[in-house]
Motif scaffolding. Structure first.
Motif, PDB file in Angstrom:
ATOM      1  N   ALA A 195      48.422  43.752  52.503  1.00  0.00           N
ATOM      2  CA  ALA A 195      48.878  44.827  51.615  1.00  0.00           C
ATOM      3  C   ALA A 195      50.285  44.559  51.108  1.00  0.00           C
ATOM      4  O   ALA A 195      50.578  44.732  49.912  1.00  0.00           O
ATOM      5  CB  ALA A 195      48.821  46.163  52.346  1.00  0.00           C
ATOM      6  N   GLY A 196      51.183  44.129  52.002  1.00  0.00           N
ATOM      7  CA  GLY A 196      52.554  43.838  51.597  1.00  0.00           C
ATOM      8  C   GLY A 196      52.630  42.706  50.597  1.00  0.00           C
ATOM      9  O   GLY A 196      53.363  42.787  49.588  1.00  0.00           O
ATOM     10  N   ASP A 197      51.882  41.634  50.855  1.00  0.00           N
ATOM     11  CA  ASP A 197      51.852  40.509  49.914  1.00  0.00           C
ATOM     12  C   ASP A 197      51.299  40.933  48.564  1.00  0.00           C
ATOM     13  O   ASP A 197      51.797  40.515  47.503  1.00  0.00           O
ATOM     14  CB  ASP A 197      50.999  39.373  50.480  1.00  0.00           C
ATOM     15  N   ALA A 198      50.262  41.760  48.581  1.00  0.00           N
ATOM     16  CA  ALA A 198      49.642  42.199  47.336  1.00  0.00           C
ATOM     17  C   ALA A 198      50.610  43.029  46.501  1.00  0.00           C
ATOM     18  O   ALA A 198      50.706  42.858  45.271  1.00  0.00           O
ATOM     19  CB  ALA A 198      48.376  42.996  47.641  1.00  0.00           C
ATOM     20  N   ILE A 199      51.322  43.930  47.153  1.00  0.00           N
ATOM     21  CA  ILE A 199      52.295  44.762  46.442  1.00  0.00           C
ATOM     22  C   ILE A 199      53.373  43.906  45.787  1.00  0.00           C
ATOM     23  O   ILE A 199      53.811  44.158  44.663  1.00  0.00           O
ATOM     24  CB  ILE A 199      52.914  45.784  47.404  1.00  0.00           C
ATOM     25  N   GLU A 200      53.760  42.860  46.478  1.00  0.00           N
ATOM     26  CA  GLU A 200      54.821  41.982  45.979  1.00  0.00           C
ATOM     27  C   GLU A 200      54.342  41.069  44.851  1.00  0.00           C
ATOM     28  O   GLU A 200      55.092  40.780  43.902  1.00  0.00           O
ATOM     29  CB  GLU A 200      55.355  41.125  47.132  1.00  0.00           C
ATOM     30  N   LYS A 201      53.074  40.618  44.905  1.00  0.00           N
ATOM     31  CA  LYS A 201      52.647  39.528  44.039  1.00  0.00           C
ATOM     32  C   LYS A 201      51.592  39.888  43.003  1.00  0.00           C
ATOM     33  O   LYS A 201      51.332  39.099  42.078  1.00  0.00           O
ATOM     34  CB  LYS A 201      52.129  38.382  44.912  1.00  0.00           C
ATOM     35  N   LEU A 202      50.953  41.054  43.125  1.00  0.00           N
ATOM     36  CA  LEU A 202      49.894  41.429  42.195  1.00  0.00           C
ATOM     37  C   LEU A 202      50.328  42.611  41.333  1.00  0.00           C
ATOM     38  O   LEU A 202      51.170  43.402  41.739  1.00  0.00           O
ATOM     39  CB  LEU A 202      48.608  41.783  42.950  1.00  0.00           C
ATOM     40  N   LYS A 203      49.696  42.739  40.193  1.00  0.00           N
ATOM     41  CA  LYS A 203      50.074  43.822  39.291  1.00  0.00           C
ATOM     42  C   LYS A 203      48.877  44.657  38.824  1.00  0.00           C
ATOM     43  O   LYS A 203      48.921  45.864  38.827  1.00  0.00           O
ATOM     44  CB  LYS A 203      50.796  43.247  38.062  1.00  0.00           C
ATOM     45  N   GLY A 204      47.783  44.040  38.392  1.00  0.00           N
ATOM     46  CA  GLY A 204      46.707  44.796  37.791  1.00  0.00           C
ATOM     47  C   GLY A 204      46.928  44.904  36.292  1.00  0.00           C
ATOM     48  O   GLY A 204      47.862  44.299  35.746  1.00  0.00           O
ATOM     49  N   PRO A 205      46.141  45.699  35.555  1.00  0.00           N
ATOM     50  CA  PRO A 205      44.997  46.497  36.036  1.00  0.00           C
ATOM     51  C   PRO A 205      43.797  45.625  36.363  1.00  0.00           C
ATOM     52  O   PRO A 205      43.740  44.454  35.991  1.00  0.00           O
ATOM     53  CB  PRO A 205      44.696  47.412  34.837  1.00  0.00           C
ATOM     54  N   TYR A 206      42.809  46.235  37.057  1.00  0.00           N
ATOM     55  CA  TYR A 206      41.644  45.499  37.509  1.00  0.00           C
ATOM     56  C   TYR A 206      40.362  46.174  37.041  1.00  0.00           C
ATOM     57  O   TYR A 206      40.365  47.337  36.638  1.00  0.00           O
ATOM     58  CB  TYR A 206      41.659  45.372  39.036  1.00  0.00           C
ATOM     59  N   GLN A 207      39.285  45.430  37.138  1.00  0.00           N
ATOM     60  CA  GLN A 207      37.967  45.924  36.776  1.00  0.00           C
ATOM     61  C   GLN A 207      37.028  45.789  37.973  1.00  0.00           C
ATOM     62  O   GLN A 207      37.213  44.909  38.813  1.00  0.00           O
ATOM     63  CB  GLN A 207      37.402  45.116  35.596  1.00  0.00           C
ATOM     64  N   PRO A 208      36.001  46.638  38.067  1.00  0.00           N
ATOM     65  CA  PRO A 208      35.011  46.469  39.139  1.00  0.00           C
ATOM     66  C   PRO A 208      34.351  45.092  39.046  1.00  0.00           C
ATOM     67  O   PRO A 208      34.022  44.625  37.957  1.00  0.00           O
ATOM     68  CB  PRO A 208      34.002  47.585  38.867  1.00  0.00           C
ATOM     69  N   MET A 209      34.176  44.466  40.199  1.00  0.00           N
ATOM     70  CA  MET A 209      33.624  43.113  40.238  1.00  0.00           C
ATOM     71  C   MET A 209      32.216  43.063  40.831  1.00  0.00           C
ATOM     72  O   MET A 209      31.710  41.990  41.148  1.00  0.00           O
ATOM     73  CB  MET A 209      34.559  42.229  41.069  1.00  0.00           C
ATOM     74  N   THR A 210      31.580  44.201  40.973  1.00  0.00           N
ATOM     75  CA  THR A 210      30.307  44.260  41.682  1.00  0.00           C
ATOM     76  C   THR A 210      29.207  43.462  40.983  1.00  0.00           C
ATOM     77  O   THR A 210      28.282  42.972  41.641  1.00  0.00           O
ATOM     78  CB  THR A 210      29.858  45.732  41.847  1.00  0.00           C
ATOM     79  N   ASP A 211      29.277  43.280  39.681  1.00  0.00           N
ATOM     80  CA  ASP A 211      28.258  42.509  38.964  1.00  0.00           C
ATOM     81  C   ASP A 211      28.596  41.021  38.869  1.00  0.00           C
ATOM     82  O   ASP A 211      27.807  40.243  38.324  1.00  0.00           O
ATOM     83  CB  ASP A 211      28.069  43.074  37.549  1.00  0.00           C
TER      84      ASP A 211
END
Length: 410
Positions: free
Chosen positions: A272-288
């Motif tokens: 979670a900490g790494d993601a907050i630091e390095k990711l931004k978004g936005p994202y889309q559902p990847m289920t398909d």
């Protein structure tokens, strides 16, 4: 004082020892972006220092288990408490005394998390009752009675776990069914046990592939969890099932965008900490999305039967539906039914020597030990990971129990 109610009666006075105050942080854009894809955000920890940093309005629950609780107890934060209250359990037989004190620590720590963060908290049963339907029901009810609005009862995948979780469901007690590694395991659990939540431990699937030199870690876990989500969605449409899927055992922050669209993401603090630091978004559902799997040269997918992780056969579907409509009376009957129906590899016969191999290997079994049995359909990767996970939880539970024993001197 009734011996079976000692923990329940002690909890109010013990909570007073801890000055836990509610903690709240501002909204986190990354978590918000994940939530907007339909994924609920949980944190996979009982470490309050970590949660203090990471809790946001988007985080709705915390998950603990035997391993995570043991990590907190081994810090010594409850040592003085254990010594002070040990005499209250003197009337119990030694083994019962340790289980009851471990139950108390689990409930107490869970209540502290509820008080501090306000969301739901998953609390796990002692591993000694993993194969005991009555024990699962007994302790599950007690956890629920302590905090009915916020506790989820974690029950592991065993034959007794399926039947015990179903009994808890019938009493209106929400279960977080754990240690699942495939779509077929989740289908069986959803239909038979009807828990509030089930899961895929996707990180361990990738680790199995990588550590056993079968293929790259990226891909098989993600494919399994998304195929399982599709399976769960179909069950909801066809049967009215309400079980929600958790993507568990997330190992790397880069996995988060790939898991969007899963009902729940439970995220360890470091990820979670790494993601907050390095990711931004936005994202889309990847289920398909269909995830590519890279195998090592020479690996025959038909021999390792990896498709059992994400494919449910017509026979399995039929048998699982039959079981849901005719609940077995006991665990042995359940196992026999599956074997006679041509599904021997979900609950295979394991010899004492094989149990030792599973325990010695840790969370990731050594494929070479089981390659022949897997190719013959006598066991499977999802089954081995389940058995290894329960063995690892049992080891950590013993460490916690041993600390209690050492502190009380009995």
């Amino acid at each position: 004082m009734a011996t079976q109610n000692i923990p329940e009666q002690l909890i109010p006075e013990l909570l007073e020892r801890f000055k836990d105050e509610p903690v709240a942080n501002p909204s986190q854009p990354l978590f918000k972006s994940c939530r907007e894809t339909g994924s609920e955000i949980w944190l996979d920890t009982g470490d309050m220092e970590a949660v203090d940093r990471l809790i946001t309005p988007e985080v709705s629950a915390l998950t603990t288990n035997n391993t995570l609780l043991n990590k907190e107890v081994q810090k010594g934060i409850y040592d003085g408490l254990i010594k002070d209250i040990a005499h209250r359990f003197d009337a119990l037989p030694p083994e019962k005394r340790i289980i009851e004190m471990a139950f108390l620590l689990n409930a107490l720590h869970g209540l502290r998390l509820v008080k501090r963060y306000g969301g739901r908290v998953s609390v796990e049963l002692h591993t000694d009752v993993a194969h005991d339907v009555d024990g699962i029901l007994h302790y599950g009810q007690r956890f629920h009675n302590i905090e009915p609005e916020h506790f989820l009862i974690k029950v592991p995948l065993t034959p007794s776990g399926l039947l015990g979780a179903r009994k808890l469901h019938e009493k209106g007690i929400p279960v977080n069914f754990t240690l699942l590694f495939s779509a077929r395991q989740n289908m069986l659990v959803t239909l038979l046990a009807r828990p509030a939540f089930s899961n895929v431990f996707l990180g361990r699937i990738g680790a199995y592939m990588k550590q056993n030199h079968l293929g790259e870690a990226e891909g098989p876990g993600e494919k399994t969890v998304h195929r399982t989500q599709r399976c769960m969605n179909t069950l909801r449409e066809e049967t009215g099932a309400t079980t929600r899927l958790i993507a568990a055992s997330i190992r790397d922050y880069n996995q988060l965008p790939l898991l969007c669209g899963i009902d729940v993401l439970t995220i360890p603090p470091k990820v979670a900490g790494d993601a907050i630091e390095k990711l931004k978004g936005p994202y889309q559902p990847m289920t398909d999305h269909d995830f590519k799997i890279v195998y090592e040269p020479g690996v025959a997918t038909s021999e390792i039967q990896i498709d059992k992780l994400w494919h449910v056969t017509e026979t399995e579907k039929r048998v699982f539906h039959e079981l849901a409509g005719n609940i077995p009376d006991d665990a042995w009957e359940l196992v026999d039914y599956l074997r006679e129906a041509g599904i021997p590899d979900i609950f295979p016969h394991i010899t004492p020597m094989e149990e030792l191999y599973i325990a010695d290997d840790g969370k990731i079994p050594k494929h070479e030990r089981w390659a022949d049995a897997i190719s013959k359909g006598e066991t499977a990767i999802d089954t081995l990971l389940n058995l290894a996970g329960l063995a690892a939880f049992t080891k950590d539970q013993k460490e916690l129990d041993d600390r209690i024993t050492g502190l009380i001197g009995k």
